[in-house]
Design an enzyme around this catalytic site. Structure first.
Site, PDB file in Angstrom:
ATOM      1  N   ASN A 223       0.660  -1.544   0.123  1.00  0.00           N
ATOM      2  CA  ASN A 223      -0.286  -0.373   0.125  1.00  0.00           C
ATOM      3  C   ASN A 223       0.979   1.254  -0.354  1.00  0.00           C
ATOM      4  O   ASN A 223       2.000   1.567  -0.864  1.00  0.00           O
ATOM      5  CB  ASN A 223      -0.798  -0.667   1.059  1.00  0.00           C
ATOM      6  N   ARG A 224       0.059   2.229   0.774  1.00  0.00           N
ATOM      7  CA  ARG A 224       0.856   3.734  -0.120  1.00  0.00           C
ATOM      8  C   ARG A 224       1.396   4.456   1.658  1.00  0.00           C
ATOM      9  O   ARG A 224       1.554   3.980   2.551  1.00  0.00           O
ATOM     10  CB  ARG A 224       0.142   4.586  -0.478  1.00  0.00           C
TER      11      ARG A 224
ATOM     12  N   HIS B 278       3.621  -0.035  -2.695  1.00  0.00           N
ATOM     13  CA  HIS B 278       3.478  -1.663  -3.436  1.00  0.00           C
ATOM     14  C   HIS B 278       4.970  -1.830  -3.141  1.00  0.00           C
ATOM     15  O   HIS B 278       5.294  -2.373  -3.997  1.00  0.00           O
ATOM     16  CB  HIS B 278       3.200  -1.853  -3.961  1.00  0.00           C
TER      17      HIS B 278
ATOM     18  N   GLU C  82      -6.744  -7.235   0.267  1.00  0.00           N
ATOM     19  CA  GLU C  82      -5.467  -7.569   0.037  1.00  0.00           C
ATOM     20  C   GLU C  82      -5.291  -7.505   1.883  1.00  0.00           C
ATOM     21  O   GLU C  82      -5.126  -7.239   2.140  1.00  0.00           O
ATOM     22  CB  GLU C  82      -4.297  -6.671  -0.076  1.00  0.00           C
TER      23      GLU C  82
ATOM     24  N   HIS D 273      -1.138  -9.739  -4.118  1.00  0.00           N
ATOM     25  CA  HIS D 273      -1.676  -8.722  -4.619  1.00  0.00           C
ATOM     26  C   HIS D 273      -3.107  -9.633  -6.298  1.00  0.00           C
ATOM     27  O   HIS D 273      -3.245  -8.795  -7.064  1.00  0.00           O
ATOM     28  CB  HIS D 273      -1.304  -7.754  -5.603  1.00  0.00           C
ATOM     29  N   SER D 274      -3.817 -10.636  -5.640  1.00  0.00           N
ATOM     30  CA  SER D 274      -4.412 -11.509  -6.457  1.00  0.00           C
ATOM     31  C   SER D 274      -5.536 -10.675  -7.242  1.00  0.00           C
ATOM     32  O   SER D 274      -6.302 -10.169  -5.871  1.00  0.00           O
ATOM     33  CB  SER D 274      -4.903 -12.656  -5.967  1.00  0.00           C
ATOM     34  N   TYR D 275      -6.189 -10.953  -8.172  1.00  0.00           N
ATOM     35  CA  TYR D 275      -7.196 -10.051  -8.930  1.00  0.00           C
ATOM     36  C   TYR D 275      -7.914 -10.956  -8.842  1.00  0.00           C
ATOM     37  O   TYR D 275      -7.680 -11.742 -10.093  1.00  0.00           O
ATOM     38  CB  TYR D 275      -6.852  -8.747 -10.148  1.00  0.00           C
TER      39      TYR D 275
ATOM     40  N   GLN E 155      -7.954  -4.234   2.751  1.00  0.00           N
ATOM     41  CA  GLN E 155      -7.289  -3.706   1.732  1.00  0.00           C
ATOM     42  C   GLN E 155      -8.822  -3.630   0.772  1.00  0.00           C
ATOM     43  O   GLN E 155      -8.434  -4.721  -0.055  1.00  0.00           O
ATOM     44  CB  GLN E 155      -6.182  -2.610   0.744  1.00  0.00           C
TER      45      GLN E 155
END
Length: 344
Positions: A83-84, A109, A309, A178-180, A281
């Site tokens: 993340n940020r 990331h 996430e 980070h799987s979609y 997330q």
């Protein structure tokens, strides 16, 4: 019974060191997963629908070339900090650290070349694979030699991802996958017909650059109240939301707990997320724009997948009232996430 197979997947380009990338295939009666030694990337995750038919439910590419080029972290392990981080900056023990800015004014990331863009050393286990790497002191601006292990194991319907790390200097760390996902099958147009629930009483509002404002806001009475299942498309319309890209605050504790559930009524597929992490997330693929050619020549338009996430809260290193994100020498970072696939 889980079988584990390893095979060659390709070679890194010469300018990236040219190392060999391997693929590990984990298979049980009900789930089949393929994972690369590059970025610990889950490239394929096949699960059954209610008729027993397998479909691949994660976005990705058919070849290594797709993963080596720029893409939105499909399937990858991300770190050193997921993340940020605001302005890519933080201070530890009086010293300021500056990270690479790769997401507007922020670091996202892990920076320019995070854990998703490197080769890991694999070790085959009876029911999975463990990847190791040493992230050297100063890599992407982070302090300390960090030893990291990411372990994937498959047991029946349950894929387990465990993260462990040890450091030589105090450092922030937050690792995730980070799987979609699209439970209709990758390449399906959108996820509007998915029903989702997230076990969180609060979430983190963000500024225009997606950095948390610092407020921990109650979900009650807002579009962020996902404690009861909602149908995603209708929910976004009802609350005039462009999509989600927010951290949901989970009940704190080291124990495994169920934090999210997704159900796809047309196929009957369900996915549960259990974790030991303090946050999750929820991201609805808002930045996908159909420009990437994915598996089987599929294109991935906006809202064609979702991510859940599990991680620490974004920008926690700069917000003292957020859960602790620092790992000290002599301590061990150890978190686990369980993905459970079923049919209803």
């Amino acid at each position: 019974m889980t079988t584990v197979r390893r095979e060659a997947f390709g070679r890194m380009p010469p300018e990236e060191g040219g190392g060999e990338v391997e693929k590990f295939v984990l298979q049980s009666d009900s789930v089949r997963v393929e994972i690369l030694s590059y970025g610990c990337i889950i490239t394929t995750l096949e699960t059954k629908d209610r008729d027993g038919k397998f479909s691949d439910v994660v976005l990705g590419f058919d070849t290594l070339e797709g993963y080596v080029r720029k893409h939105p972290f499909f399937g990858a392990a991300v770190g050193r900090v997921a993340n940020r981080i605001a302005n890519g900056r933080f201070t530890l023990d009086g010293k300021e650290y500056q990270l690479f800015l790769n997401n507007g004014p922020n670091s996202l990331h892990g920076g320019a070349k995070g854990f998703d863009k490197v080769l890991w050393s694999p070790q085959v286990l009876p029911n999975g694979v463990r990847f190791f790497r040493l992230s050297p002191d100063g890599e992407e601006g982070y302090p300390g030699d960090l030893k990291v292990w990411v372990t994937y194991t498959l047991s029946g319907r349950e894929l387990v991802i465990n993260y462990q790390a040890q450091t030589s200097k105090t450092t922030p760390i937050s690792l995730t996958n980070h799987s979609y996902f699209n439970l209709a099958g990758q390449g399906s147009r959108d996820v509007y017909d998915h029903e989702i629930s997230i076990e969180a009483d609060s979430y983190l509002p963000v500024d225009d650059t997606k950095i948390p404002t610092g407020e921990v806001a109650a979900v009650q009475g807002t579009g962020f109240d996902l404690r009861q299942p909602v149908e995603l498309g209708k929910h976004l319309q009802k609350f005039h939301l462009d999509g989600f890209d927010h951290n949901f605050c989970l009940h704190q504790g080291q124990d495994r707990r169920l934090v999210a559930r997704v159900f796809h009524p047309p196929t009957g597929r369900t996915m549960e997320v259990h974790t030991t992490q303090p946050g999750i997330q929820f991201y609805t693929g808002n930045n996908l724009d159909g420009s990437l050619k994915g598996k089987g020549a599929a294109t991935y338009p906006k809202h064609s997948a979702f991510c859940l996430e599990t991680q620490n809260w974004p920008d926690a290193v700069n917000k003292s009232h957020f859960p602790n994100v620092l790992l000290h020498p002599g301590e061990e970072y150890n978190h686990t996430t369980w993905l459970v696939f079923n049919t209803a």
